[in-house]
Design an enzyme around this catalytic site. Structure first.
Site, PDB file in Angstrom:
ATOM      1  CG  ASN A 110     121.788  39.613 -50.373  1.00 57.64           C
ATOM      2  OD1 ASN A 110     122.408  39.831 -49.246  1.00 57.64           O
ATOM      3  ND2 ASN A 110     122.010  39.569 -51.552  1.00 57.64           N
ATOM      4  CB  THR A 155      90.126  78.926 -33.690  1.00 59.93           C
ATOM      5  OG1 THR A 155      89.537  80.267 -33.540  1.00 59.93           O
ATOM      6  CG2 THR A 155      88.828  78.024 -33.878  1.00 59.93           C
ATOM      7  CG  HIS A 156      93.406  81.938 -34.715  1.00 55.17           C
ATOM      8  ND1 HIS A 156      94.172  81.762 -35.909  1.00 55.17           N
ATOM      9  CD2 HIS A 156      92.137  81.775 -35.082  1.00 55.17           C
ATOM     10  CE1 HIS A 156      93.322  81.725 -36.804  1.00 55.17           C
ATOM     11  NE2 HIS A 156      92.051  81.987 -36.427  1.00 55.17           N
ATOM     12  CB  SER A 277     111.754  72.365  -9.658  1.00 57.74           C
ATOM     13  OG  SER A 277     113.026  73.276  -9.334  1.00 57.74           O
ATOM     14  CE  LYS A 283     108.959  75.696 -12.177  1.00 59.23           C
ATOM     15  NZ  LYS A 283     109.108  75.367 -13.509  1.00 59.23           N
ATOM     16  CG  ASN A 285     108.617  70.930 -13.543  1.00 62.46           C
ATOM     17  OD1 ASN A 285     107.751  72.024 -13.347  1.00 62.46           O
ATOM     18  ND2 ASN A 285     109.869  70.985 -13.157  1.00 62.46           N
ATOM     19  CD  GLU A 290     108.125  70.012 -20.025  1.00 64.03           C
ATOM     20  OE1 GLU A 290     109.161  69.966 -19.900  1.00 64.03           O
ATOM     21  OE2 GLU A 290     107.443  70.739 -19.239  1.00 64.03           O
ATOM     22  CE1 TYR A 317     121.415  43.710 -48.082  1.00 66.62           C
ATOM     23  CE2 TYR A 317     123.494  43.467 -48.748  1.00 66.62           C
ATOM     24  CZ  TYR A 317     122.426  43.950 -47.898  1.00 66.62           C
ATOM     25  OH  TYR A 317     123.351  43.969 -46.590  1.00 66.62           O
ATOM     26  CD  GLN A 322     125.391  45.861 -41.558  1.00 72.36           C
ATOM     27  OE1 GLN A 322     125.402  44.633 -42.090  1.00 72.36           O
ATOM     28  NE2 GLN A 322     126.459  46.527 -41.328  1.00 72.36           N
TER      29      GLN A 322
HETATM   30  N1  ARG Z   1     123.995  42.380 -42.080  1.00 71.88           N
HETATM   31  C1  ARG Z   1     123.317  42.438 -43.382  1.00 71.88           C
HETATM   32  C2  ARG Z   1     122.215  43.523 -43.641  1.00 71.88           C
HETATM   33  O1  ARG Z   1     121.622  43.967 -42.312  1.00 71.88           O
HETATM   34  C3  ARG Z   1     122.825  41.155 -43.819  1.00 71.88           C
HETATM   35  C4  ARG Z   1     122.852  40.766 -45.243  1.00 71.88           C
HETATM   36  C5  ARG Z   1     124.262  40.707 -45.636  1.00 71.88           C
HETATM   37  N2  ARG Z   1     124.255  40.289 -47.203  1.00 71.88           N
HETATM   38  C6  ARG Z   1     125.501  40.483 -47.797  1.00 71.88           C
HETATM   39  N3  ARG Z   1     125.317  40.228 -49.038  1.00 71.88           N
HETATM   40  N4  ARG Z   1     126.411  41.121 -47.174  1.00 71.88           N
HETATM   41  O2  ARG Z   1     121.576  43.975 -44.471  1.00 71.88           O
END
Ligand code: ARG
Length: 465
Positions: A110, A155-156, A277, A283, A285, A290, A317, A322
Site C-alpha cells: 500500500n 466577440t460572438h 482526402s 483538400k 485538412n 482536430e 487503502y 488500483q
Molecule cells: N496493484 C495495487 C494497486 O495498484 C497495489 C497495491 C496492492 N495492495 C493490496 N493491499 N492489495 O493499488
C-alpha cells in the site's frame, strides 16, 4: 500465477479472479519507480540497523541488476505476476536468494504503490512543464514578430475591434503560463513521501522516514499514515491541470481550424502537419488540430473517472484505488503528445498577413473608433453611435468600408468629419490608441513582450537549491 500472499490460503485463486485482480498489465509502467523506491527503502533499512551493510548492498545490487536486465531486454516483465511489486521482489529473490526476502521489512504494497505512483507522476509533471515551455517559446517568437500584423478581434465570432496577431497569440501565452503555474503549485503540494506508512498504521520498526524521503528528492515524509496510503488528490489535481491544458489546446486548435478554412484564409498549415482526402484532391485538412481538439474528451474522462472512483472510499487503502492508473497514464501521454504536436504545427504555420488585415478593414472593426472620433470633436457618444450606425448601414449597402468613403460623402452624415478621419480610423491608429495595460497598442505590447522574455529566461518549476 505468482502471488505474494499464499500462506493463509488453502485453495488456488480462480484464474479469472487472478486476472481481474492483477494490475501488472498496466502497472509495469511503474517498473523503474518501483526499483527506485525499493533501493531507497533498502538504504534506509540499513541506516537504521535493520539490514546489515552486506545485506543492503546485495539487495541494491540485485535490484539494479533486475533493472538492467529489463532495460536491456534480457528479462521481460512477465504477466503471470500479480503486479510490478511482486515481479520485482520475485526477480530479486531469484537473483540473490534469501537475503532478497528481507527487502519488504516494514513495508506494505500500500505504501509501496503510493510511492511508485507519486514518483512516476512527479516526472510526468516535469515533462509536461518542459513541453509547455517549448510551446511558450514558439509562441514568444511569433508574438515578438507580429506586433504590426493587424487582424480582426472577435466577440460572438463577429468581427469586433482590430487587434494584432501578437496580441491574439499573447492571450494563449497567458493561458499556458497559468497552466505551468498550476503544475508548479501541485508539485509543491505533492512532493512528499508516503513510504513508511506501511499498510495504513505505520510500523513498529524504527524507520527513518525523513531519510528515505530525502534520498528520493521529496521535501519530507507525508503527515498521516492512513492518508498516505489512500491519498490520490495529487493525481486528481494533475488530471485537472491536464484537463485545463487540453481545453486551452482545444480552443487554440479550434481557431487554427477556422483560420485555415477557405472562408477565413488567415493561415496556411504546413504540408507536414496536414492531411489529404482520399476522394477530394483539393483538400488539405487540419487533422492534427482536430485530433488535439478531439482528444480533450478522454482527458476529461480520466479526471471524472478518478473523482468517481475516490468519492465513496472509506479510509484507508481499498483495491478500487488500483483504478487510478490506466486512465491517468493515458491522460498524461495524451496531453504530452498533444502539446508536442501542437507546438510543431504552430511553429510551421504560415500567416497570411494581408488577408488578416483586409478582413479587419472589411469587417468595420474601426466603427468604435469612428464614433470616438466624433466624440472627440464634441458629439455626445450616444449620438455618435447612431451616426456611425447609419454610416455602416450605408457602407454595407454599397459593399464598401468606412475608409473607402470620400470626405464629402462622410460630411452628409456629420459635418464634424474632417480630413483627419482617415488617419483616426486606420488600423494602425485604432490599435496604437489602445494603450491601457494588456491592450494591443505598441506600448503595452512591448511591456508584455519584455515580461514574457524575462519569464522564459527565469521561470523554473523547481528552483535548484
Ligand atoms: N496493484 C495495487 C494497486 O495498484 C497495489 C497495491 C496492492 N495492495 C493490496 N493491499 N492489495 O493499488
Amino acid at each position: 500465477m505468482a502471488t505474494l500472499w499464499g500462506g493463509r490460503f488453502t485453495k488456488e485463486t480462480d484464474q479469472k479472479v487472478f486476472e481481474f485482480n492483477a494490475s501488472i498489465g498496466f502497472d509495469k509502467r511503474l517498473f523503474e519507480a518501483d526499483v527506485t523506491g525499493s533501493v531507497a527503502h533498502a538504504n534506509m533499512l540499513c541506516k537504521v540497523g535493520i539490514l546489515t551493510k552486506e545485506e543492503a548492498t546485495a539487495i541494491i545490487d540485485g535490484l539494479m541488476s533486475v533493472r538492467d536486465d529489463v532495460i536491456d531486454g534480457k528479462l521481460s516483465i512477465d504477466e503471470s505476476f500479480e503486479d510490478i511489486h511482486s515481479f520485482n521482489e520475485a526477480k530479486l529473490i531469484e537473483k540473490i536468494g534469501d537475503t532478497g526476502k528481507k527487502l519488504h521489512t516494514g513495508r506494505s504494497r500500500n505504501d509501496q504503490v503510493a510511492l511508485d505512483m507519486r514518483l512516476f507522476t512527479r516526472v510526468q509533471i516535469l515533462y509536461t512543464d518542459e513541453a509547455l515551455k517549448v510551446l511558450l517559446s514558439v509562441l514568444f517568437d511569433q508574438i515578438r514578430d507580429n506586433t504590426d500584423t493587424y487582424m480582426p478581434g472577435f466577440t460572438h465570432l463577429q468581427k469586433a475591434q482590430p487587434v494584432t496577431l501578437s496580441h491574439h497569440l499573447s492571450a494563449y501565452f497567458e493561458m499556458f503560463r497559468r497552466d505551468r503555474s498550476r503544475l508548479k503549485d501541485l508539485f509543491e503540494r505533492m512532493n512528499f513521501c508516503p513510504l513508511g506508512a506501511g499498510a495504513l498504521a505505520g510500523t513498529t520498526y524504527p524507520l527513518d522516514r525523513e531519510y528515505s524521503a530525502g534520498l528520493m528528492g521529496f521535501y519530507g515524509p507525508t503527515g498521516n499514515s492512513m492518508d498516505s496510503v489512500s491519498d490520490r488528490d495529487y493525481l486528481i489535481e494533475f488530471l485537472s491541470a491536464l484537463s485545463i491544458i487540453a481545453m486551452h489546446l482545444s480552443r487554440f486548435s479550434e481557431e487554427i481550424i477556422l483560420w485555415n478554412s477557405n472562408e477565413y484564409g488567415f493561415i496556411e498549415l504546413d504540408d507536414a502537419y496536414s492531411t489529404g482526402s482520399s476522394i477530394m484532391p483539393q483538400k488539405k485538412n487540419p487533422d492534427i488540430a482536430e485530433l488535439v481538439r478531439g482528444k480533450t474528451g478522454r482527458v476529461y474522462g480520466a479526471l471524472m473517472a478518478l473523482l468517481t472512483t475516490m468519492k465513496g472510499l472509506p479510509l484507508a487503502y481499498n483495491k478500487d484505488m488500483q483504478e487510478d492508473k490506466e486512465f491517468s497514464f493515458d491522460a498524461m501521454d495524451t496531453v504530452l503528445n498533444c502539446i508536442e504536436l501542437f507546438t510543431g504545427m504552430l511553429s510551421t504555420v504560415k500567416y497570411n498577413k494581408d488577408v488578416m488585415a483586409r478582413s479587419a478593414v472589411k469587417g468595420f472593426t474601426n466603427a468604435t473608433d469612428a464614433a470616438d472620433y466624433l466624440v472627440k470633436k464634441g458629439m455626445p457618444f450616444r449620438d455618435a453611435h447612431g451616426v456611425i450606425g447609419s454610416l455602416v448601414l450605408h457602407c454595407l449597402d454599397k459593399g464598401i468600408a468606412i475608409d473607402d468613403m470620400k470626405l464629402s460623402e462622410l460630411k452628409t452624415f456629420s459635418d464634424l468629419f474632417e480630413d483627419d478621419i482617415y488617419d483616426a480610423i486606420s488600423l494602425k491608429t485604432c490599435v496604437e490608441r489602445r494603450e491601457t495595460i494588456g491592450a494591443p497598442g505598441s506600448k503595452p505590447m512591448e511591456a508584455a513582450i519584455e515580461n514574457y522574455r524575462k519569464y522564459l529566461e527565469e521561470y523554473v518549476i523547481v528552483p535548484d537549491n
